[in-house]
Design a protein around this motif. Structure first.
Motif: not given
Length: 260
Positions: A28, A32, A36
């Protein structure tokens, strides 16, 4: 039948969606994390690092700086509520059209009013000329600080007088150029917690030109992204987060209300 989601359930959903609960996927990246959350709040430079660090296995300042300043997959920009955010570069055009463009228009009107109140004769033509001159100075330098640009374009040192204190045009005009999507903040001066940045032309900084999106479509896409990560929410919640009028917020929520 209307589904009722209580506060405890909503908090649990948000913790999972926002990467604060559950396993952290291998590999990750800061990009990312930003996706989110739609965008990372960035008024205080340290906030971005803290937000990312709380959601990665191996949080490193260098990892985030690489995404921001080397790979440039993240972009620091003005956005919702006239606030600084870090957003995935591929989503920047949506934020620009949905929120920042209207901020630029409002702030330009405000600056013209303040120039008129200063009584020095500067008008819209003067402001446009200084903007273009400043942009060309930045383009010639490649990167520059506000002080360097003011040295190249002395009119940036035009003084605005307010009861609470005086202010040079410099920061206001750079704000406009940034809100128009023409210039971007690059690497901070000093450490990663510094709030002073070197500026670059967006055309030189971004991997590819930012598309000029339709504002209504962009608002729908921004609302869709936010509701997917923060919903369920009311039109009033969306209005607060985006800084839109209630008319725009309700228009974006209408398709979801009709589909239930």
């Amino acid at each position: 039948m209307t589904l009722h989601i209580d506060t405890e359930q909503r908090r649990a959903r948000l913790a999972w969606r926002h990467g604060l609960a559950g396993p952290v996927p291998p590999g990750k990246r800061p990009e990312d994390v930003a996706a989110d959350l739609v965008a990372l709040h960035a008024t205080d430079p340290a906030t971005v690092h803290l937000s990312v660090s709380a959601r990665l296995h191996t949080p490193l300042v260098e990892t985030l700086e690489d995404a921001l300043y080397e790979r440039r997959t993240l972009l620091r920009m003005l956005g919702m509520r006239r606030t600084m955010f870090v957003v995935p570069t591929g989503f920047a055009a949506t934020v620009q059209a949905a929120a920042t463009r209207a901020i630029a228009a409002d702030q330009r009107k405000l600056l013209l009013r303040h120039l008129a109140e200063a009584g020095s004769g500067q008008d819209a033509a003067w402001l446009s000329d200084v903007e273009e001159s400043t942009y060309e100075a930045l383009r010639r330098r490649g990167t520059a600080t506000a002080a360097q640009l003011a040295a190249d374009e002395p009119r940036l040192r035009t003084l605005l007088v307010f009861p609470q204190g005086n202010q040079y045009v410099t920061s206001r005009l750079l704000f406009l150029l940034a809100a128009d999507g023409r210039i971007v903040r690059g690497r901070p001066l000093g450490t990663w917690i510094s709030s002073q940045y070197a500026w670059s032309c967006a055309a030189d900084w971004l991997p590819e030109p930012m598309p000029d999106l339709d504002p209504a479509h962009a608002r729908t896409e921004l609302a869709r992204a936010w509701l997917a990560r923060f919903g369920p929410a009311t039109a009033a919640d969306l209005k607060w987060w985006t800084g839109w009028t209630m008319t725009h917020a309700r228009a974006r929520c209408a398709p979801w209300r009709r589909s239930r």
